[in-house]
Design a protein around this motif. Structure first.
Motif, PDB file in Angstrom:
ATOM      1  N   PRO A   1       0.808  -1.223   0.000  1.00 34.37           N
ATOM      2  CA  PRO A   1       0.000   0.000   0.000  1.00 34.37           C
ATOM      3  C   PRO A   1       0.841   1.274   0.000  1.00 34.37           C
ATOM      4  O   PRO A   1       0.398   2.302  -0.512  1.00 34.37           O
ATOM      5  N   LEU A   2       2.055   1.214   0.525  1.00 32.89           N
ATOM      6  CA  LEU A   2       2.918   2.400   0.479  1.00 32.89           C
ATOM      7  C   LEU A   2       3.258   2.756  -0.965  1.00 32.89           C
ATOM      8  O   LEU A   2       3.285   3.935  -1.333  1.00 32.89           O
ATOM      9  N   GLY A   3       3.500   1.745  -1.780  1.00 32.00           N
ATOM     10  CA  GLY A   3       3.752   1.989  -3.198  1.00 32.00           C
ATOM     11  C   GLY A   3       2.557   2.621  -3.886  1.00 32.00           C
ATOM     12  O   GLY A   3       2.707   3.528  -4.708  1.00 32.00           O
ATOM     13  N   VAL A   4       1.369   2.157  -3.533  1.00 29.08           N
ATOM     14  CA  VAL A   4       0.146   2.729  -4.104  1.00 29.08           C
ATOM     15  C   VAL A   4      -0.024   4.178  -3.631  1.00 29.08           C
ATOM     16  O   VAL A   4      -0.379   5.060  -4.417  1.00 29.08           O
ATOM     17  N   ALA A   5       0.252   4.435  -2.353  1.00 29.33           N
ATOM     18  CA  ALA A   5       0.134   5.795  -1.815  1.00 29.33           C
ATOM     19  C   ALA A   5       1.109   6.741  -2.507  1.00 29.33           C
ATOM     20  O   ALA A   5       0.746   7.869  -2.861  1.00 29.33           O
ATOM     21  N   VAL A   6       2.328   6.290  -2.717  1.00 28.14           N
ATOM     22  CA  VAL A   6       3.312   7.127  -3.417  1.00 28.14           C
ATOM     23  C   VAL A   6       2.844   7.404  -4.844  1.00 28.14           C
ATOM     24  O   VAL A   6       2.942   8.532  -5.328  1.00 28.14           O
ATOM     25  N   ALA A   7       2.320   6.401  -5.510  1.00 27.67           N
ATOM     26  CA  ALA A   7       1.800   6.600  -6.869  1.00 27.67           C
ATOM     27  C   ALA A   7       0.654   7.615  -6.868  1.00 27.67           C
ATOM     28  O   ALA A   7       0.501   8.395  -7.811  1.00 27.67           O
ATOM     29  N   GLY A   8      -0.139   7.638  -5.796  1.00 26.63           N
ATOM     30  CA  GLY A   8      -1.253   8.575  -5.692  1.00 26.63           C
ATOM     31  C   GLY A   8      -0.826  10.026  -5.554  1.00 26.63           C
ATOM     32  O   GLY A   8      -1.628  10.933  -5.750  1.00 26.63           O
ATOM     33  N   THR A   9       0.432  10.259  -5.222  1.00 30.66           N
ATOM     34  CA  THR A   9       0.916  11.638  -5.087  1.00 30.66           C
ATOM     35  C   THR A   9       1.312  12.257  -6.421  1.00 30.66           C
ATOM     36  O   THR A   9       1.534  13.457  -6.498  1.00 30.66           O
ATOM     37  N   VAL A  10       1.382  11.451  -7.462  1.00 32.44           N
ATOM     38  CA  VAL A  10       1.854  11.926  -8.769  1.00 32.44           C
ATOM     39  C   VAL A  10       0.709  12.614  -9.520  1.00 32.44           C
ATOM     40  O   VAL A  10      -0.316  11.989  -9.797  1.00 32.44           O
ATOM     41  N   PRO A  11       0.873  13.911  -9.841  1.00 39.77           N
ATOM     42  CA  PRO A  11      -0.176  14.599 -10.603  1.00 39.77           C
ATOM     43  C   PRO A  11      -0.464  13.876 -11.922  1.00 39.77           C
ATOM     44  O   PRO A  11       0.417  13.308 -12.550  1.00 39.77           O
ATOM     45  N   TYR A  12      -1.702  13.906 -12.324  1.00 36.99           N
ATOM     46  CA  TYR A  12      -2.251  13.258 -13.511  1.00 36.99           C
ATOM     47  C   TYR A  12      -2.395  11.745 -13.347  1.00 36.99           C
ATOM     48  O   TYR A  12      -3.156  11.137 -14.060  1.00 36.99           O
ATOM     49  N   PHE A  13      -1.670  11.125 -12.440  1.00 35.12           N
ATOM     50  CA  PHE A  13      -1.856   9.706 -12.139  1.00 35.12           C
ATOM     51  C   PHE A  13      -2.806   9.607 -10.961  1.00 35.12           C
ATOM     52  O   PHE A  13      -3.789   8.882 -11.014  1.00 35.12           O
ATOM     53  N   GLU A  14      -2.495  10.324  -9.899  1.00 35.68           N
ATOM     54  CA  GLU A  14      -3.335  10.546  -8.732  1.00 35.68           C
ATOM     55  C   GLU A  14      -3.938   9.279  -8.147  1.00 35.68           C
ATOM     56  O   GLU A  14      -3.470   8.170  -8.398  1.00 35.68           O
ATOM     57  N   GLY A  15      -4.987   9.456  -7.371  1.00 31.49           N
ATOM     58  CA  GLY A  15      -5.648   8.329  -6.727  1.00 31.49           C
ATOM     59  C   GLY A  15      -6.273   7.369  -7.713  1.00 31.49           C
ATOM     60  O   GLY A  15      -6.234   6.156  -7.533  1.00 31.49           O
ATOM     61  N   GLU A  16      -6.830   7.908  -8.798  1.00 29.42           N
ATOM     62  CA  GLU A  16      -7.502   7.059  -9.778  1.00 29.42           C
ATOM     63  C   GLU A  16      -6.526   6.087 -10.435  1.00 29.42           C
ATOM     64  O   GLU A  16      -6.794   4.897 -10.543  1.00 29.42           O
ATOM     65  N   GLY A  17      -5.413   6.585 -10.897  1.00 26.89           N
ATOM     66  CA  GLY A  17      -4.413   5.726 -11.525  1.00 26.89           C
ATOM     67  C   GLY A  17      -3.762   4.783 -10.530  1.00 26.89           C
ATOM     68  O   GLY A  17      -3.507   3.615 -10.829  1.00 26.89           O
ATOM     69  N   ALA A  18      -3.516   5.291  -9.327  1.00 30.26           N
ATOM     70  CA  ALA A  18      -2.854   4.477  -8.306  1.00 30.26           C
ATOM     71  C   ALA A  18      -3.730   3.309  -7.865  1.00 30.26           C
ATOM     72  O   ALA A  18      -3.245   2.184  -7.710  1.00 30.26           O
ATOM     73  N   VAL A  19      -5.028   3.560  -7.672  1.00 30.17           N
ATOM     74  CA  VAL A  19      -5.903   2.472  -7.228  1.00 30.17           C
ATOM     75  C   VAL A  19      -6.070   1.439  -8.333  1.00 30.17           C
ATOM     76  O   VAL A  19      -6.063   0.232  -8.067  1.00 30.17           O
ATOM     77  N   ALA A  20      -6.191   1.881  -9.567  1.00 30.52           N
ATOM     78  CA  ALA A  20      -6.311   0.930 -10.681  1.00 30.52           C
ATOM     79  C   ALA A  20      -5.048   0.079 -10.779  1.00 30.52           C
ATOM     80  O   ALA A  20      -5.125  -1.143 -10.951  1.00 30.52           O
ATOM     81  N   MET A  21      -3.883   0.729 -10.651  1.00 30.38           N
ATOM     82  CA  MET A  21      -2.620   0.006 -10.693  1.00 30.38           C
ATOM     83  C   MET A  21      -2.538  -1.002  -9.545  1.00 30.38           C
ATOM     84  O   MET A  21      -2.169  -2.161  -9.753  1.00 30.38           O
ATOM     85  N   GLY A  22      -2.884  -0.563  -8.336  1.00 29.18           N
ATOM     86  CA  GLY A  22      -2.820  -1.455  -7.183  1.00 29.18           C
ATOM     87  C   GLY A  22      -3.717  -2.666  -7.322  1.00 29.18           C
ATOM     88  O   GLY A  22      -3.304  -3.802  -7.033  1.00 29.18           O
ATOM     89  N   ILE A  23      -4.927  -2.456  -7.789  1.00 31.34           N
ATOM     90  CA  ILE A  23      -5.869  -3.567  -7.977  1.00 31.34           C
ATOM     91  C   ILE A  23      -5.374  -4.490  -9.084  1.00 31.34           C
ATOM     92  O   ILE A  23      -5.409  -5.713  -8.942  1.00 31.34           O
TER      93      ILE A  23
END
Length: 174
Positions: free
Chosen positions: A21-43
């Motif tokens: 989940p830390l990797g997903v959280a870090v991905a969520g901090t990236v503009p344009y990727f954000e929470g939407e991209g991070a959650v899709a990637m994590g799943i």
């Protein structure tokens, strides 16, 4: 259909549970990727959808919060240096400024038309939450209101993508 992500999913599952989940959280901090991209990637990588969604939301929220606090502070200093005169108070002049980028003009139009709640929820269609939050705060909207409505937008968009991603991964059997 074979799972094209099987190898990377196995690698992610071998990582310590706290790292995933830390990797997903870090991905969520990236503009344009954000929470939407991070959650899709994590799943997609096999992380529990609820854990992935929470981690993505937290990462996106923290980066948005930092952007809002910084831009609000900069705005306070600029207004104070001009003797308290707020040139940003006139929304019409901000909306018609020829130096504004297309996304910012669209965002200002949404802010004028739908207010902060509607503009915050629509904003991810134009710009990342970090940028829209900073823009709203720099425009003079109270930072507490900006943070609240941006958090609602992060919750709605990331939650929606989490549901869609979970359904898609289940449908494809990945």
């Amino acid at each position: 259909m074979d799972n094209p992500y099987e190898g990377i999913q196995e690698w992610v599952q071998q990582l310590p549970e706290i790292v995933q989940p830390l990797g997903v959280a870090v991905a969520g901090t990236v503009p344009y990727f954000e929470g939407e991209g991070a959650v899709a990637m994590g799943i997609l990588l096999g992380i529990n959808p609820i854990v992935a969604a929470i981690a993505a939301m937290v990462g996106n929220f923290l980066s948005m919060l930092a952007a809002v606090l910084i831009s609000s502070r900069v705005r306070e200093k600029v207004v104070a240096s001009r003797g308290g005169k707020d040139q940003f108070a006139d929304a019409e002049s901000v909306a018609t400024s020829s130096r504004r980028a297309k996304g910012q003009r669209r965002l200002q139009g949404w802010l004028s038309r739908f207010g902060l709640p509607g503009a915050s929820i629509l904003a991810p269609l134009a710009l990342p939450t970090q940028l829209t939050g900073a823009f709203f705060a720099a425009s003079g909207v109270e930072k507490e209101r900006v943070v609240f409505w941006q958090a609602i937008a992060i919750l709605l968009w990331t939650g929606g993508v989490a549901v869609l991603s979970t359904g898609l991964v289940g449908l494809l059997g990945w």
